[in-house]
Structure formats: structure tokens, C-alpha cells
Design a protein around this motif. Structure first.
Motif, PDB file in Angstrom:
ATOM      1  N   ALA A 150     -12.838  -7.157   1.387  1.00 11.07           N
ATOM      2  CA  ALA A 150     -11.585  -6.581   1.856  1.00 11.07           C
ATOM      3  C   ALA A 150     -10.768  -5.950   0.743  1.00 11.07           C
ATOM      4  CB  ALA A 150     -10.749  -7.668   2.549  1.00 11.07           C
ATOM      5  N   LEU A 151     -11.329  -5.854  -0.462  1.00 13.60           N
ATOM      6  CA  LEU A 151     -10.594  -5.232  -1.560  1.00 13.60           C
ATOM      7  C   LEU A 151     -10.338  -3.761  -1.242  1.00 13.60           C
ATOM      8  CD1 LEU A 151     -12.452  -6.688  -4.677  1.00 13.60           C
ATOM      9  CD2 LEU A 151     -10.319  -7.483  -3.651  1.00 13.60           C
ATOM     10  N   GLY A 152      -9.126  -3.324  -1.569  1.00 14.75           N
ATOM     11  CA  GLY A 152      -8.771  -1.936  -1.287  1.00 14.75           C
ATOM     12  C   GLY A 152      -7.772  -1.411  -2.292  1.00 14.75           C
ATOM     13  N   GLU A 153      -7.983  -0.205  -2.743  1.00 16.77           N
ATOM     14  CA  GLU A 153      -7.058   0.416  -3.694  1.00 16.77           C
ATOM     15  C   GLU A 153      -5.670   0.530  -3.064  1.00 16.77           C
ATOM     16  OE1 GLU A 153      -7.524   1.625  -6.788  1.00 16.77           O
ATOM     17  OE2 GLU A 153      -9.669   1.173  -6.995  1.00 16.77           O
ATOM     18  N   PRO A 154      -4.612   0.245  -3.838  1.00 17.19           N
ATOM     19  CA  PRO A 154      -3.255   0.394  -3.300  1.00 17.19           C
ATOM     20  C   PRO A 154      -2.948   1.848  -2.941  1.00 17.19           C
ATOM     21  CG  PRO A 154      -3.265  -0.883  -5.343  1.00 17.19           C
ATOM     22  CD  PRO A 154      -4.629  -0.280  -5.211  1.00 17.19           C
ATOM     23  N   VAL A 155      -2.078   2.007  -1.966  1.00 12.45           N
ATOM     24  CA  VAL A 155      -1.580   3.340  -1.619  1.00 12.45           C
ATOM     25  C   VAL A 155      -0.108   3.397  -1.995  1.00 12.45           C
ATOM     26  CG1 VAL A 155      -3.234   3.626   0.246  1.00 12.45           C
ATOM     27  CG2 VAL A 155      -0.998   2.621   0.740  1.00 12.45           C
ATOM     28  N   PRO A 156       0.423   4.574  -2.293  1.00 16.03           N
ATOM     29  CA  PRO A 156       1.838   4.680  -2.652  1.00 16.03           C
ATOM     30  C   PRO A 156       2.748   4.202  -1.531  1.00 16.03           C
ATOM     31  CG  PRO A 156       0.646   6.702  -3.185  1.00 16.03           C
ATOM     32  CD  PRO A 156      -0.278   5.863  -2.357  1.00 16.03           C
ATOM     33  N   ALA A 157       3.907   3.701  -1.912  1.00 12.47           N
ATOM     34  CA  ALA A 157       4.861   3.209  -0.923  1.00 12.47           C
ATOM     35  C   ALA A 157       5.199   4.263   0.114  1.00 12.47           C
ATOM     36  CB  ALA A 157       6.135   2.738  -1.636  1.00 12.47           C
ATOM     37  N   ALA A 158       5.238   5.522  -0.300  1.00  9.43           N
ATOM     38  CA  ALA A 158       5.605   6.602   0.614  1.00  9.43           C
ATOM     39  C   ALA A 158       4.599   6.749   1.757  1.00  9.43           C
ATOM     40  CB  ALA A 158       5.706   7.914  -0.161  1.00  9.43           C
ATOM     41  N   GLN A 159       3.375   6.255   1.571  1.00 12.75           N
ATOM     42  CA  GLN A 159       2.351   6.388   2.604  1.00 12.75           C
ATOM     43  C   GLN A 159       2.225   5.148   3.489  1.00 12.75           C
ATOM     44  OE1 GLN A 159      -1.401   7.638   0.890  1.00 12.75           O
ATOM     45  NE2 GLN A 159      -0.408   9.124  -0.477  1.00 12.75           N
ATOM     46  N   CYS A 160       3.048   4.134   3.240  1.00 15.55           N
ATOM     47  CA  CYS A 160       2.955   2.875   4.001  1.00 15.55           C
ATOM     48  C   CYS A 160       3.623   2.989   5.360  1.00 15.55           C
ATOM     49  CB  CYS A 160       3.588   1.735   3.206  1.00 15.55           C
ATOM     50  SG  CYS A 160       2.656   1.272   1.728  1.00 15.55           S
ATOM     51  N   ARG A 161       3.101   2.256   6.309  1.00 15.52           N
ATOM     52  CA  ARG A 161       3.615   2.286   7.682  1.00 15.52           C
ATOM     53  C   ARG A 161       4.789   1.342   7.877  1.00 15.52           C
ATOM     54  NH1 ARG A 161      -0.027   0.592  12.997  1.00 15.52           N
ATOM     55  NH2 ARG A 161       1.658   0.722  14.564  1.00 15.52           N
ATOM     56  N   TYR A 162       4.724   0.159   7.255  1.00 18.50           N
ATOM     57  CA  TYR A 162       5.763  -0.865   7.423  1.00 18.50           C
ATOM     58  C   TYR A 162       6.574  -1.005   6.144  1.00 18.50           C
ATOM     59  CZ  TYR A 162       2.288  -2.223  10.978  1.00 18.50           C
ATOM     60  OH  TYR A 162       1.379  -2.216  12.006  1.00 18.50           O
ATOM     61  N   ASP A 163       7.862  -1.261   6.303  1.00 18.11           N
ATOM     62  CA  ASP A 163       8.676  -1.606   5.131  1.00 18.11           C
ATOM     63  C   ASP A 163       8.321  -3.007   4.635  1.00 18.11           C
ATOM     64  OD1 ASP A 163      10.049   0.727   4.762  1.00 18.11           O
ATOM     65  OD2 ASP A 163      11.847   0.103   5.843  1.00 18.11           O
TER      66      ASP A 163
END
Length: 411
Positions: A150-163
Motif C-alpha cells: 500500500a506504499l504510495g508517493e505523497p501528492v501535494p496538498a492542493a490535489q487532496c480531496r479531504y482537508d
């Protein structure tokens, strides 16, 4: 190596609570290490008629599969201490138990059953110290980890769905904490047993962490053992501490002893102490997305490099096999046989007669009058268990233990 895993397919053996953590994480890690993995269901009470049937089936599985190692995650007294001893005979498998919640379970459980294992794994530093005090040299310290799949590279905060999100059961002080945050204008999306959204599939959890600007973790123990803010509160390192950064999420976790052994606080994960601190840090990291992204990145790298279950299990399995060697030489490979005559003598201790049936009824009557049939029966079992481990000690976890004999369905 063949590993026979003994725990549940679902959380607490209840399908409605979703796939169990150990089933979703431990089995794949062992397979990725190249081992042959066999599973035995020990949580689901509907799978067996009573604990005698469960223990009999477990011995039969060990004889049939001839595993090198048996990896247990025991809830309580479902596997008898006598069964463990029958497995630890010459030629038998190495027995390992991964113990959960030792921050509060050590005195009532681990110290009593650990002597029946080759290796007893705790995630609580304080429990290790107590084990040494009690002369238990087979107790070792390890820790929860991340699922390597389940390891996954982080995505920028601007691309996140939930706060802000939280994945976990709604017990103890958690609903109050979430409601307090919402009353301060902080929206928190909650997933898991007891929340309106309900449980989520195990394979979806990493995606929620990665899609959240902030993922919360609370370190409290179950409510009946002191959750809350009073003196009985227990804070412990949860698996979520490793899951979130491993999935590429940003972790904001309640402080717990020993966290700094695994991550640099403020650089790889963030920590809060109380509600005011939590609310303030949520606002800070939502505002400073550059800092949030940098911490998420560093936390992910540390987890990928050091905190996966493959890295946890490799030394544990090797240590278990070393413990096994002293009793394995006399039996040719794949020819271990269970001592069935001895087991049936043990199983006879589990039978209940008219006197114990009456005692069970008398225990349940006042509890059911207050809480109803189902909750009352569970309360009666709980009361008997609390008395049993205090006054009967290790006997609680054997075939003659009264909680298991009288309250199979509620255990």
C-alpha cells in the motif's frame, strides 16, 4: 518456510466490521517474503461450536500443514495454554504471538500466556520492561508498520480531496474529539465502525490517507479500560502511525511514548497533546501547505526505508526458528504428530455440567435485567473474566477457564 497464521479474517471476527487488520497486512507481507502462508480462523465464533472444537481443529491443521512457524494474534483465551504446550513438542512448529494493546493488557494477559510461546512480540516498551522484571526472556519488542503493497508517493496538498480525515472505530473519547473539532469549524471526514459512513474496505484505506491533507490518529485504548482524559487514559502507538505516512499521507497524531524512536517529530510526522493543540496544528498545516508537503514526503521516505512489515517479520521469524531448534532434531521433517490422547484429556476439562449452567444463568439474570439479553450476557462474561484473571490467573486461559467455558458466544 511455511507459516500458519492464526487470527481472524474480519475485525473481532465480525464480517460487518470489515476485513481484519492482521489478515489484510500480515499475510501479504509474509507472502512477499517468499513464505508459504496458510490461514486458520480463530476470531469468528460462528466458525466453531465451542473452544474445544476450535482447539481441536487448530491441532489438526498444524498436523496436516506441518508449518515451520505458527503466527498467532490472540484476542484472549480462544487458544488454550495446554494446546500451545502440545504444539511446542519435539518437531512441532515455532510459536510466535504478536500481542496487541500491551499498554493495558500485559498484567491481565501477556504475562500469563507468554511462557507458552517461543517468541512473544510486544509493541509496548513498558511491557518489555515488565516482562524482564517477570523473568520472561522470550518477550521481544517490535512495532506496527506499513503494508508494503500500500506504499504510495505523497501528492501535494492542493490535489487532496479531504482537508482532515480519520479512519478508525468510533469509541471512547473519539466522537467527542471529532465533535469538538467540528464545533470549531474544522470539518473532519470519519470512516470506520460506529461512524455514519461505516467501515471501509481495507484496500481503500491507503487512498483515503493519500487524499487527505491531514490524517488524524488518536492513541487511546478501548473505553472499558480507561479511555478518556482521566488518570486511567492509555496512549499507545497505533498501526495508523505507520500506515498514514506509508500511504503518502500527512500524519497528525496524539503523542505517545516512544514515537521518537521511529520518526523525527515535526519533521516526518506531527504530534498534538490536547484539543487546543490539535485544532491549532490543523489550522497551521492546512494554511502552510509547503510545510505539510515536506513533512509528508520525509515521513513517506522513512516509512518506505524502515517501517514495513517485511522488515518487521524477517528478524522475528528467524529468531523463532532459532528458539525451535532445541526441540526439533529428534523428529524427521513433516512427521510431527499431535498428542491426541493428551488433548482429549484436556478437552474434557472444558465440559460444563448442570451446576455451571445454573451459575451462568444466575450471573446473567441481573445483567440482562439492566441491559437486555445480548448486552447483559456480554456484561456477565466481562465481570467473570475480570474476576478470573485476578484470582485464577493463568487458569483463565486454559481449557478449564470459566469465562471460555460459560461464555463462548460472547467471548
Amino acid at each position: 518456510m511455511k507459516v500458519l497464521c492464526v487470527f481472524g479474517r474480519h475485525n473481532y471476527g465480525v464480517p460487518s466490521r470489515g476485513i481484519g487488520y492482521e489478515y489484510a497486512n500480515f499475510l501479504p507481507a509474509l507472502e512477499r517474503l517468499g513464505h508459504e502462508v496458510v490461514f486458520f480462523e480463530s476470531f469468528d465464533r460462528s466458525a466453531w461450536s465451542d473452544f474445544a472444537a476450535l482447539n481441536r481443529a487448530l491441532l489438526a491443521a498444524a498436523q496436516r500443514e506441518q508449518p515451520d512457524v505458527m503466527l498467532f494474534v490472540l484476542l484472549g483465551y480462544e487458544v488454550w495454554t495446554q494446546t500451545l504446550d502440545l504444539l511446542r513438542t519435539p518437531g512441532g512448529p515455532a510459536l510466535v504471538n504478536w500481542s496487541t494493546d500491551d499498554s493495558w493488557k500485559y498484567e491481565q494477559f501477556s504475562r500469563l500466556v507468554a511462557p507458552h510461546f517461543d517468541l512473544y512480540v510486544t509493541t509496548a516498551q513498558a511491557a518489555l520492561a515488565k516482562a524482564r522484571r517477570d523473568g520472561l526472556e522470550n518477550v521481544v519488542l517490535s512495532q506496527w508498520a506499513a503494508n508494503g503493497q500500500a506504499l504510495g508517493e505523497p501528492v501535494p496538498a492542493a490535489q487532496c480531496r479531504y482537508d482532515v480525515s480519520f479512519v478508525g472505530s468510533a469509541y471512547g473519547s473519539r466522537p467527542r474529539w471529532i465533535q469538538s473539532l467540528r464545533s470549531r469549524g474544522i470539518a473532519v471526514e470519519c470512516f470506520g465502525h460506529g461512524w455514519p459512513r461505516g467501515p471501509v474496505a481495507a484496500e481503500d484505506i491507503a487512498g483515503i490517507h493519500r487524499a487527505s491533507r491531514i490524517s488524524l490518529n488518536f492513541g487511546d485504548s478501548p473505553p472499558l479500560l480507561g479511555a478518556g482524559t482521566g488518570p486511567l487514559r492509555r496512549r499507545q502507538i497505533k498501526a495508523r502511525v505507520f500506515e498514514v505516512p506509508g500511504a503518502g499521507g500527512f500524519l497528525l497524531t496524539e503523542a505517545a511514548e516512544g514515537l521518537d524512536r521511529y520518526y523525527r517529530i515535526g519533521e516526518e510526522i506531527a504530534v498534538f497533546d490536547d484539543l487546543d493543540d490539535l485544532a491549532g496544528k490543523i489550522r497551521r498545516y492546512l494554511r502552510d501547505t509547503e510545510l505539510r508537503d515536506a513533512i509528508a514526503r520525509r515521513g513517506f521516505v522513512r516509512t518506505r526505508e524502515e517501517h514495513t512489515y517485511e522488515r518487521r517479520f524477517l528478524p522475528l521469524l528467524n529468531a523463532a526458528l532459532e528458539q525451535r531448534t532445541w526441540r526439533g532434531a529428534a523428529i524427521p521433517a513433516n512427521q510431527w504428530q499431535a498428542a491426541w490422547k493428551d488433548f482429549e484429556q484436556v478437552a474434557a476439562l472444558h465440559a460444563i455440567g448442570p451446576g455451571l449452567r445454573l451459575a451462568r444463568r444466575l450471573l446473567m439474570l441481573p445483567m440482562q435485567a439492566v441491559w437486555g439479553p445480548a448486552r447483559g450476557a456480554r456484561a456477565a462474561r466481562r465481570m467473570l473474566f475480570e474476576l478470573s484473571w485476578r484470582f485464577a490467573g493463568e487458569r483463565t486461559y486454559g481449557a478449564a477457564g470459566l469465562p471460555g467455558r460459560l461464555f463462548y458466544a460472547q467471548s
